[in-house]
Design an enzyme around this catalytic site. Structure first.
Site, PDB file in Angstrom:
ATOM      1  CG  HIS A 112      -0.372   0.218   2.527  1.00 10.61           C
ATOM      2  ND1 HIS A 112      -0.070  -0.823   3.384  1.00 10.61           N
ATOM      3  CD2 HIS A 112      -0.016   1.339   3.179  1.00 10.61           C
ATOM      4  CE1 HIS A 112       0.439  -0.335   4.495  1.00 10.61           C
ATOM      5  NE2 HIS A 112       0.478   0.983   4.402  1.00 10.61           N
ATOM      6  CG  ASP A 142       0.008  -4.131   2.671  1.00 10.92           C
ATOM      7  OD1 ASP A 142       0.137  -3.570   1.573  1.00 10.92           O
ATOM      8  OD2 ASP A 142       0.006  -3.514   3.754  1.00 10.92           O
ATOM      9  CB  SER A 215       3.351   2.065   5.931  1.00 11.71           C
ATOM     10  OG  SER A 215       2.073   2.013   6.439  1.00 11.71           O
TER      11      SER A 215
END
Length: 471
Positions: A112, A142, A215
């Protein structure tokens, strides 16, 4: 005498003072020292920025995504930063983290972080900025694999997530809000967490402070080994609330190896639709406790059908591993190489059964199971339900072989169990329902002292519910 007592009092005060002074030192000695770990590992952690492809239909007037479109509870904590001046409009920029896994420039991060990016820039610890190629990305886990053109780069050491213990100290390095190489620490709160819509990753849960920009960054154990990729947070506000989730490095490296070798990821597939076993369902299926994965549907021409798995079976273990929650099964199956034969243990009609199944290859797209029923007049049953025979339209839409259609629900056991108009009842108390007459016979024979399982198909999706008649 007075002098002796005074000396003793002064001695006690001195001892108390020394204990007070020594307490912080003793506490500090009992806490881990992260300095060497950070010095050793930080050079291999990178900042990732991207320029996203413009998608006006999904952006607000500031060029940022609408927060309403992001699930509140489990949202990826990467976010596009709003542009204050929307004229002229710039493509959104995003920030994330990553880490180098090979000296020749391979980098792991979250899918993402780089999804939809026109350009991916990697900023190294020595302040160099290099454009990266997206070697491959996997939506289901992911995980994304990047490659930069550089040599002799610092690399992280890869650990084993399965060796982690709950309560163990862990440390994250990343770029929250763009602040490079920020270090936060905490403990492992839980292992093998299954999150909504994330069925192929057994997440590591921690209380490490993770925020937007972390992230894709690494999660380290005290030995300085990467054990996970920081990926998601549980939040009501968009900020840190003490619930962070990381992708186990074992899963991420398997994905990276497949992306590097073949450009995509192959996963195992069983071909079943499953649901959780609650207390009432456990009672209705004769289980000792609410555990396992209840098979609500066996897909046609699937490995499960070939192996002889049946609707109503409760899978209790797969490939030697016990299943506590139904959500445990998908990532167990997904990590098995397609074509491998494994053993399943299950409970069928109260009896323990063992089956061998050859795991298949997970299809790219799931078959559509969401179709709208067409209620028609019906026949009354003992449960406060009106039902009618299954017609050809329903058979074709949902690929059903048998069952009765519920067309009206009034007060009674059916309504209490959650049956609604339009449901198709395909099984009751272990009996396949073929006709309205047979359904009435099965209902008349139902016990009143315990719950029994009823299988329904609602808008194309199969589901078991516990049904209990009042005495």
């Amino acid at each position: 005498m007075y002098t002796v007592m005074r000396v003793k009092s002064l001695g006690y005060l001195l001892m108390a003072w020394l204990a007070f002074v020594a307490a912080p030192s003793a506490l500090a000695a009992s806490l881990p020292d992260f300095t060497e770990l950070v010095e050793e590992s930080s050079p291999a952690v990178v900042n990732i920025s991207t320029v996203q492809a413009e998608e006006p239909s999904q952006a607000n007037s500031f060029g940022a995504p609408n927060l309403e479109d992001i699930p509140e509870m489990f949202r990826h904590f990467f976010r596009n930063m709003p542009e204050l001046d929307s004229h002229p409009r710039r493509a959104p920029e995003s920030l994330g983290s990553g880490f180098i896994i090979s000296e020749d420039g391979y980098i792991l991060t979250n899918n993402h972080v780089v999804k939809g990016a026109k350009t991916v820039l990697v900023r190294l610890n020595d302040r160099r900025e290099l454009e990266a190629e997206i070697v491959g990305a996997d939506v289901r886990s992911d995980v994304a694999l990047l490659k930069i053109d550089a040599e002799n780069l610092p690399v992280v050491r890869i650990g084993k997530a399965r060796d982690l213990k709950v309560g163990e100290w862990v440390l994250a390095i990343g770029s929250p809000f763009g602040f490079d190489h920020t270090v936060t620490a905490g403990i492992v709160s839980a292992k093998e967490r299954s999150l909504a819509n994330e069925t192929y990753v057994p997440f590591i849960q921690t209380d490490v402070a993770i925020n937007p920009g972390n992230s894709g960054g690494p999660l380290f154990n005290l030995d300085g080994e990467v054990v996970g990729i920081n990926s998601q947070i549980y939040t009501r506000s968009g900020g840190f609330m003490g619930l962070s989730f990381a992708i186990p490095i074992d899963v991420a490296m398997d994905v990276a190896d497949q992306l590097k070798a073949q450009g995509h990821v192959s996963r195992g597939w069983l071909g079943v639709i499953i649901q959780e076993v609650n207390r009432d369902l456990a009672e209705s299926f004769g289980l000792d406790k609410p555990a396992g994965a209840l098979v609500a549907k066996v897909l046609p021409e699937s490995p499960a059908q070939t192996a002889g798995l049946m609707e109503g079976d409760v899978i209790t273990s797969f490939n030697g591993r016990a299943i506590a929650l139904s959500s445990d099964l998908p990532h167990m199956v997904g990590r098995v190489k397609p074509g491998t034969e494994v053993e399943m243990n299950l409970v069928r009609d109260g009896e323990k059964v063992s089956l061998d199944v050859v795991v298949g290859l997970l299809p790219e797209e799931k078959p559509s199971l969401n179709m709208q029923p067409e209620p028609e007049p019906a026949t009354l049953s003992r449960l406060g339900l009106k039902v009618e025979p299954l017609n050809e339209s329903y058979r074709d839409k949902w690929n059903l072989r048998s069952g009765v259609i519920v067309t009206e629900v009034s007060e009674g056991a059916g309504a209490s169990a959650g049956v609604v108009s339009g449901d198709v009842i395909t099984m009751l108390n272990g009996k396949q329902i073929q006709t309205v007459e047979q359904f009435a016979e099965v209902v008349d024979a139902l016990p009143t002292d315990r719950s029994v399982p009823m299988r329904i198909v609602r808008r194309g999706s199969p589901l078991f519910i516990p049904l209990k008649l009042a005495e």
